[in-house]
Design a protein around this motif. Structure first.
Motif, mmCIF file in Angstrom:
data_model
loop_
_atom_site.group_PDB
_atom_site.id
_atom_site.type_symbol
_atom_site.label_atom_id
_atom_site.label_comp_id
_atom_site.label_asym_id
_atom_site.label_seq_id
_atom_site.Cartn_x
_atom_site.Cartn_y
_atom_site.Cartn_z
ATOM 1 N N ASN A 1 0.533 0.582 -9.349
ATOM 2 C CA ASN A 1 -0.565 1.542 -9.439
ATOM 3 C C ASN A 1 -0.970 1.884 -8.008
ATOM 4 O O ASN A 1 -1.322 0.975 -7.253
ATOM 5 N N PRO A 2 -0.838 3.146 -7.568
ATOM 6 C CA PRO A 2 -0.872 4.380 -8.357
ATOM 7 C C PRO A 2 0.462 5.071 -8.610
ATOM 8 O O PRO A 2 0.485 6.114 -9.249
ATOM 9 N N THR A 3 1.578 4.562 -8.094
ATOM 10 C CA THR A 3 2.804 5.358 -8.124
ATOM 11 C C THR A 3 3.478 5.383 -9.486
ATOM 12 O O THR A 3 4.284 6.273 -9.757
ATOM 13 N N GLY A 4 3.212 4.377 -10.336
ATOM 14 C CA GLY A 4 3.881 4.303 -11.623
ATOM 15 C C GLY A 4 5.300 3.781 -11.544
ATOM 16 O O GLY A 4 6.052 3.864 -12.522
ATOM 17 N N VAL A 5 5.687 3.199 -10.410
ATOM 18 C CA VAL A 5 7.036 2.655 -10.256
ATOM 19 C C VAL A 5 7.165 1.359 -11.067
ATOM 20 O O VAL A 5 6.287 0.500 -11.032
ATOM 21 N N VAL A 6 8.280 1.233 -11.781
ATOM 22 C CA VAL A 6 8.627 0.004 -12.489
ATOM 23 C C VAL A 6 9.667 -0.720 -11.642
ATOM 24 O O VAL A 6 10.759 -0.197 -11.409
ATOM 25 N N HIS A 7 9.341 -1.905 -11.180
ATOM 26 C CA HIS A 7 10.255 -2.655 -10.329
ATOM 27 C C HIS A 7 11.442 -3.165 -11.148
ATOM 28 O O HIS A 7 11.276 -3.651 -12.269
ATOM 29 N N SER A 8 12.617 -3.071 -10.566
ATOM 30 C CA SER A 8 13.824 -3.505 -11.266
ATOM 31 C C SER A 8 13.973 -5.019 -11.200
ATOM 32 O O SER A 8 13.350 -5.704 -10.377
ATOM 33 N N ALA A 9 14.839 -5.551 -12.055
ATOM 34 C CA ALA A 9 15.121 -6.985 -12.030
ATOM 35 C C ALA A 9 15.692 -7.397 -10.682
ATOM 36 O O ALA A 9 15.356 -8.472 -10.153
ATOM 37 N N LEU B 1 4.775 0.699 1.109
ATOM 38 C CA LEU B 1 5.913 1.143 0.314
ATOM 39 C C LEU B 1 6.830 2.006 1.166
ATOM 40 O O LEU B 1 6.415 2.584 2.175
ATOM 41 N N GLY B 2 8.079 2.139 0.728
ATOM 42 C CA GLY B 2 9.007 3.029 1.410
ATOM 43 C C GLY B 2 8.731 4.489 1.077
ATOM 44 O O GLY B 2 7.885 4.817 0.239
ATOM 45 N N GLU B 3 9.464 5.367 1.710
ATOM 46 C CA GLU B 3 9.299 6.807 1.464
ATOM 47 C C GLU B 3 9.589 7.165 0.011
ATOM 48 O O GLU B 3 9.063 8.144 -0.520
ATOM 49 N N ASP B 4 10.420 6.359 -0.640
ATOM 50 C CA ASP B 4 10.749 6.608 -2.043
ATOM 51 C C ASP B 4 9.729 6.000 -2.993
ATOM 52 O O ASP B 4 9.915 5.999 -4.208
ATOM 53 N N LEU B 5 8.623 5.473 -2.440
ATOM 54 C CA LEU B 5 7.525 4.854 -3.188
ATOM 55 C C LEU B 5 7.912 3.530 -3.836
ATOM 56 O O LEU B 5 7.160 3.000 -4.653
ATOM 57 N N ARG B 6 9.044 2.983 -3.463
ATOM 58 C CA ARG B 6 9.443 1.676 -3.959
ATOM 59 C C ARG B 6 9.132 0.614 -2.890
ATOM 60 O O ARG B 6 8.858 0.947 -1.730
ATOM 61 N N ILE B 7 9.169 -0.650 -3.282
ATOM 62 C CA ILE B 7 8.882 -1.722 -2.346
ATOM 63 C C ILE B 7 9.937 -1.742 -1.246
ATOM 64 O O ILE B 7 11.145 -1.740 -1.512
ATOM 65 N N ASP B 8 9.469 -1.755 -0.005
ATOM 66 C CA ASP B 8 10.334 -1.843 1.162
ATOM 67 C C ASP B 8 10.534 -3.333 1.450
ATOM 68 O O ASP B 8 9.646 -3.999 1.996
ATOM 69 N N LEU B 9 11.688 -3.867 1.071
ATOM 70 C CA LEU B 9 11.911 -5.307 1.180
ATOM 71 C C LEU B 9 11.897 -5.784 2.628
ATOM 72 O O LEU B 9 11.461 -6.911 2.910
ATOM 73 N N CYS C 1 0.835 -1.200 0.000
ATOM 74 C CA CYS C 1 0.000 0.000 0.000
ATOM 75 C C CYS C 1 0.874 1.256 0.000
ATOM 76 O O CYS C 1 2.037 1.204 0.443
ATOM 77 N N PRO C 2 0.326 2.368 -0.544
ATOM 78 C CA PRO C 2 -0.989 2.494 -1.196
ATOM 79 C C PRO C 2 -1.002 1.749 -2.528
ATOM 80 O O PRO C 2 -0.017 1.769 -3.266
ATOM 81 N N VAL C 3 -2.149 1.130 -2.822
ATOM 82 C CA VAL C 3 -2.227 0.275 -3.997
ATOM 83 C C VAL C 3 -3.644 0.294 -4.560
ATOM 84 O O VAL C 3 -4.596 0.688 -3.871
ATOM 85 N N TYR C 4 -3.775 -0.100 -5.792
ATOM 86 C CA TYR C 4 -5.029 -0.152 -6.546
ATOM 87 C C TYR C 4 -6.199 -0.643 -5.673
ATOM 88 O O TYR C 4 -6.169 -1.778 -5.185
ATOM 89 N N PRO C 5 -7.225 0.171 -5.474
ATOM 90 C CA PRO C 5 -8.305 -0.189 -4.544
ATOM 91 C C PRO C 5 -8.979 -1.529 -4.794
ATOM 92 O O PRO C 5 -9.307 -2.229 -3.814
ATOM 93 N N PRO C 6 -9.211 -1.979 -6.052
ATOM 94 C CA PRO C 6 -9.834 -3.296 -6.225
ATOM 95 C C PRO C 6 -9.033 -4.459 -5.651
ATOM 96 O O PRO C 6 -9.598 -5.546 -5.489
ATOM 97 N N PHE C 7 -7.741 -4.265 -5.335
ATOM 98 C CA PHE C 7 -7.015 -5.323 -4.643
ATOM 99 C C PHE C 7 -7.732 -5.656 -3.336
ATOM 100 O O PHE C 7 -7.914 -6.830 -2.991
#
Length: 392
Positions: A181-189, A147-155, A125-131
């Protein structure tokens, strides 16, 4: 704007082709939910004409009376070829796919395959409401890993959620939103590989919603979850819905990793046969022949991201906006405006512009709004003008 209503000329920005008068003739949710004095930039419908290859495929099918049940493997084959061209991934095996009515129906079916009622489903979270709605509909319970403060996944937060949900020995799933969604972040490999490792270590099954995968900004690279090491028992959902504005022509594809083929075999026949045949035809044409149209759209979205950033910097500098690498959506942090937890309500009431309220996106959504960038540049300028007037 030229006002073309039939197939878009692929070399022209599709976001510049329809007037607001033409858009208000539409009968879909985006343009009918609010009165005509409201500028709707909320739900993820795009203000574009239909891509010509898609329009041609549908009209040809209707002319043939080809409106029965879906059959064959043209759809997964088109997705596999698209994945190889666009993402450099040749691991999508047609025999490890199943048709689903749409991505969220597919998510529910995937969760039913890998968990039982009452089991936990982790989301970032925050994440697409239908989830939230779909997990509840499936009889499972949400566990948030913010998510972390940088809007990326906090591992670290994700691993803690994995550990907590698996402590009693019950199954658990992780519903990955990729791109997010909603941040538009593309997760890296690297991030996805780390996720797969954590999931393996803790025995969590990953279901990846990759519906926005075609909508990736210039310079960014989408990595399919199933392409990374350790993701062999994962499941993913793909569709042309977001990339080519086909929400009204539903058709999704559930894809299994090599170790999840047995799970896929348990998808009920009624699920696949409930998929729209015309939807499958449209999505197949989009993935197979809609690349040039998609490229023109992506260029237009890149332009709109820059335009929105410039407009906000000039007129609403207190709003924090970190342009995403994917989706047609903008996640705006409006907390510094002093409008409370639901600034979207203020923008609608005072400015007559409809945005998504951040509250529906779960923890971390308060004080935020989501704005749909998939519209004419003039309407983005108008939206910022209305938002500015709402706080003036």
């Amino acid at each position: 704007m030229s006002g073309l209503l039939s197939g878009a000329r692929t070399s022209v920005n599709p976001l510049r082709q329809l007037t607001i008068e033409q858009l208000r003739q539409r009968t879909s949710l985006k343009w009918r939910e609010y009165p005509d004095d409201v500028l709707p930039l909320w739900v993820a419908e795009m203000d574009v004409p239909l891509a010509e290859p898609v329009a041609r495929a549908i009209t040809d099918a209707v002319a043939r009376g080809d409106t029965g049940y879906p059959a064959g493997t043209a759809y997964p084959q088109a997705v596999a070829e698209f994945a190889a061209r666009r993402w450099g991934w040749d691991g999508l095996a047609v025999e490890r796919t199943a048709l689903v009515p749409d991505v969220m129906h597919g998510v529910v079916e995937a969760l039913r395959l890998v968990t039982e009622p009452g089991d936990a489903v982790i989301v970032n979270c925050p994440v697409y409401p239908p989830f939230y709605e779909s997990v509840a509909h499936a009889g499972r319970r949400i566990v948030e890993a913010p998510l972390g403060e940088d809007l990326r996944i906090d591992l670290a937060a994700l691993e803690e959620a994995f550990r907590r949900t698996r402590a009693g020995g019950r199954p658990a799933a992780y519903l990955l939103c990729s791109p997010h969604n909603p941040t538009g972040v593309v997760h890296s490999a690297a991030e996805l590989t780390a996720i797969a490792g954590l999931a393996q270590r803790h025995g969590v099954r990953v279901v990846a919603d990759e519906i926005h995968a075609p909508v990736v900004a210039g310079g960014a690279r989408f990595v399919p979850y199933l392409s990374v090491q350790g993701a062999e028992n994962g499941l993913s959902l793909v569709s042309a819905s977001k990339g080519w504005n086909l929400a009204g022509l539903r058709g999704g594809l559930l894809v299994a990793g090599p170790a999840a083929a047995g799970d896929l075999a348990r998808v009920p026949f009624g699920v696949s046969v409930s998929t729209s045949h015309l939807g499958v035809i449209a999505h197949t044409a989009a993935f197979r022949d809609g690349g040039e149209w998609l490229d023109a759209l992506l260029t237009g979205l890149d332009d709109n991201r820059r335009l929105l950033a410039a407009q906000l910097a000039e007129h609403l500098p207190a709003v924090r906006y970190q342009p995403g690498q994917a989706t047609c959506l903008a996640w705006l942090d409006c907390r510094a405006l002093g409008l409370g937890d639901d600034p979207a309500a203020v923008f609608l009431d005072r400015g007559r512009v409809a945005l998504n309220s951040g509250l529906a996106f779960g923890t971390g959504g308060a004080g935020h709004v989501r704005l749909n960038l998939a519209t004419a540049p003039e309407l983005i300028i108008e939206a910022v003008h209305r938002m500015t007037s709402a706080i003036g």
